[in-house]
Design a protein around this motif. Structure first.
Motif, PDB file in Angstrom:
ATOM      1  N   LYS A 294       0.864  -1.153   0.033  1.00 51.05           N
ATOM      2  CA  LYS A 294      -0.201  -0.006   0.216  1.00 51.05           C
ATOM      3  C   LYS A 294       0.753   1.265   0.140  1.00 51.05           C
ATOM      4  O   LYS A 294       0.388   2.408  -0.337  1.00 51.05           O
ATOM      5  N   PHE A 295       2.078   0.984   0.250  1.00 44.71           N
ATOM      6  CA  PHE A 295       2.946   2.275   0.763  1.00 44.71           C
ATOM      7  C   PHE A 295       4.205   2.171  -0.394  1.00 44.71           C
ATOM      8  O   PHE A 295       5.140   2.988  -0.120  1.00 44.71           O
ATOM      9  N   VAL A 296       4.105   1.600  -1.584  1.00 41.11           N
ATOM     10  CA  VAL A 296       5.050   1.528  -2.566  1.00 41.11           C
ATOM     11  C   VAL A 296       5.442   2.684  -3.134  1.00 41.11           C
ATOM     12  O   VAL A 296       6.478   3.372  -3.341  1.00 41.11           O
ATOM     13  N   TRP A 297       4.488   3.809  -3.229  1.00 42.60           N
ATOM     14  CA  TRP A 297       4.702   5.334  -3.567  1.00 42.60           C
ATOM     15  C   TRP A 297       5.608   6.135  -2.560  1.00 42.60           C
ATOM     16  O   TRP A 297       6.278   6.960  -3.029  1.00 42.60           O
ATOM     17  N   ALA A 298       5.602   5.521  -1.451  1.00 41.00           N
ATOM     18  CA  ALA A 298       6.527   6.200  -0.206  1.00 41.00           C
ATOM     19  C   ALA A 298       7.915   6.209  -0.725  1.00 41.00           C
ATOM     20  O   ALA A 298       8.936   6.992  -0.469  1.00 41.00           O
ATOM     21  N   ASP A 299       8.411   4.882  -1.368  1.00 31.93           N
ATOM     22  CA  ASP A 299       9.719   4.671  -1.591  1.00 31.93           C
ATOM     23  C   ASP A 299      10.371   5.763  -2.652  1.00 31.93           C
ATOM     24  O   ASP A 299      11.292   6.226  -2.623  1.00 31.93           O
ATOM     25  N   SER A 300       9.263   5.788  -3.863  1.00 34.02           N
ATOM     26  CA  SER A 300       9.721   6.736  -4.660  1.00 34.02           C
ATOM     27  C   SER A 300       9.656   8.374  -4.341  1.00 34.02           C
ATOM     28  O   SER A 300      10.683   9.071  -4.657  1.00 34.02           O
ATOM     29  N   LEU A 301       8.768   8.649  -3.326  1.00 38.13           N
ATOM     30  CA  LEU A 301       8.671   9.790  -2.864  1.00 38.13           C
ATOM     31  C   LEU A 301      10.017  10.047  -2.162  1.00 38.13           C
ATOM     32  O   LEU A 301      10.611  11.562  -2.078  1.00 38.13           O
ATOM     33  N   ARG A 302      10.513   9.082  -1.075  1.00 37.68           N
ATOM     34  CA  ARG A 302      11.589   9.541  -0.473  1.00 37.68           C
ATOM     35  C   ARG A 302      12.800   9.502  -1.268  1.00 37.68           C
ATOM     36  O   ARG A 302      13.856  10.209  -1.201  1.00 37.68           O
ATOM     37  N   VAL A 303      12.827   8.769  -2.533  1.00 35.76           N
ATOM     38  CA  VAL A 303      14.131   9.114  -3.611  1.00 35.76           C
ATOM     39  C   VAL A 303      13.925  10.330  -4.044  1.00 35.76           C
ATOM     40  O   VAL A 303      14.903  11.171  -4.206  1.00 35.76           O
ATOM     41  N   ALA A 304      12.669  10.941  -4.225  1.00 35.96           N
ATOM     42  CA  ALA A 304      12.452  12.388  -5.011  1.00 35.96           C
ATOM     43  C   ALA A 304      13.024  13.427  -3.926  1.00 35.96           C
ATOM     44  O   ALA A 304      13.706  14.249  -4.289  1.00 35.96           O
ATOM     45  N   ALA A 305      12.801  13.022  -2.641  1.00 35.40           N
ATOM     46  CA  ALA A 305      12.994  14.035  -1.406  1.00 35.40           C
ATOM     47  C   ALA A 305      14.603  13.932  -1.525  1.00 35.40           C
ATOM     48  O   ALA A 305      15.223  15.151  -1.231  1.00 35.40           O
TER      49      ALA A 305
END
Length: 336
Positions: free
Chosen positions: A6-17
């Motif tokens: 459910k939180f796979v999007w969080a990994d991409s967002l962490r990389v972007a940040a």
């Protein structure tokens, strides 16, 4: 397993940040040169810097989305989180401190071990080791609060969460005029991003949300870039008021970025992204050390090329350092 998916999007967002925070620091030397460099160079650096300004708010919102959703005992929470934060932080603080004294001032060679330890402790207490470590002090302060506010946040209605966030924002906006700048205030200043991240992390979003998120991003960026130019032009010198991580425009921009990644469900699709995601904390700790050694001659003259190249080089070098440290005996405990 389903919870993690459910939180796979969080990994991409962490990389972007992670990439964004390096971008902020790589471009930081040019905007203050307002009026001293050609407009084209200043505007390029200003836009690039503004594009990356979501980094800190998004990092804090991610903490809220991921850490406030589940309950664990206070002891377990502190053991898991603080050990992961404190050991790497102390290790890299020691490295930064030793390099400052030995390379920049040569004072290290004239100090006893006791004198150095006293000096190092004073640096830690006063947060004077490196400019980017303010974030570590702030996030540790927020982590102390998470076990105590977690139950309140999880039991609160959506309206109450948004109401609290609104009140927090108004208070911070007013207090900012007083010019308060302490570690305790930093904790309070970013506190509202935790429940906001929790709310956005659990809210059902759909593809229509992309339009809203894009609107937030565009408005936030326009206000930040144009507002910074306007204020600087009015004063005749650079004014970074619109750059503030809790300013209304950056809040709007950061919420837009968070929502866009959340509703898009972007996943990491390569090893480089997975590595940055796994070692984002270590990369954050070491990247300023790398940046201090990077002197690309075209950074200030050609920022459109120089800033991205600096970011890529710094990211690669920082990741390499963390990878090498991680392979040392006990390295996994300090690599981040």
């Amino acid at each position: 397993m389903e919870e993690k998916k459910k939180f796979v999007w969080a990994d991409s967002l962490r990389v972007a940040a992670t990439v964004a925070v390096i971008t902020v620091h790589a471009s930081a030397s040019i905007p203050p040169l307002f009026g001293q460099v050609p407009q084209s160079i200043w505007w390029t650096a200003n836009i690039i810097d503004c594009l990356a300004r979501f980094c800190v708010p998004v990092f804090v919102m991610l903490s809220g989305a991921l850490l406030l959703r589940n309950y664990s005992s206070t002891a377990v929470f502190f053991r898991k989180r603080f050990l992961r934060i404190v050991f790497p932080f102390l290790f890299w603080s020691l490295i930064y401190s030793l390099l400052q004294l030995s390379v920049k001032t040569s004072r290290l060679w004239h100090m006893s071990i006791a004198e150095y330890l006293s000096f190092f402790w004073k640096q830690l207490a006063e947060d004077t080791i490196s400019y980017h470590f303010w974030y570590i002090y702030m996030i540790m302060g927020l982590y102390i609060l998470i076990p105590f506010i977690g139950g309140l946040v999880r039991s609160a209605s959506d309206h109450l969460l948004l109401g609290f966030t609104g009140i927090w924002f108004l208070l911070i906006f007013c207090i900012d005029f007083l010019g308060t700048d302490t570690e305790i205030y930093d904790v309070l200043r970013y506190l509202g991003y935790l429940p906001l991240g929790y709310y956005l992390g659990k809210k059902d979003l759909n593809k229509n949300t992309r339009l809203v998120s894009l609107l937030f991003i565009v408005l936030g960026l326009l206000i930040t870039t144009i507002g910074t130019f306007w204020l600087s032009n009015q004063r005749g010198t650079f004014d970074a008021a619109f750059y503030g991580y809790t300013s209304p425009n950056i809040l709007l921009f950061s919420v837009g970025v968070f929502m866009l990644f959340r509703c898009s469900g972007w996943r990491l699709s390569n090893q480089a992204g997975s590595f940055i995601n796994q070692y984002s904390y270590g990369i954050y700790l070491v990247h300023v050390l790398v940046l201090s050694q990077v002197k690309l001659p075209w950074l200030n003259s050609y920022p459109l090329i120089g800033i991205p190249l600096t970011v890529i080089f710094c990211l690669a070098a920082s990741g390499t350092v963390i990878l090498l440290v991680n392979k040392l005996p006990g390295g996994k405990y300090v690599s981040g």
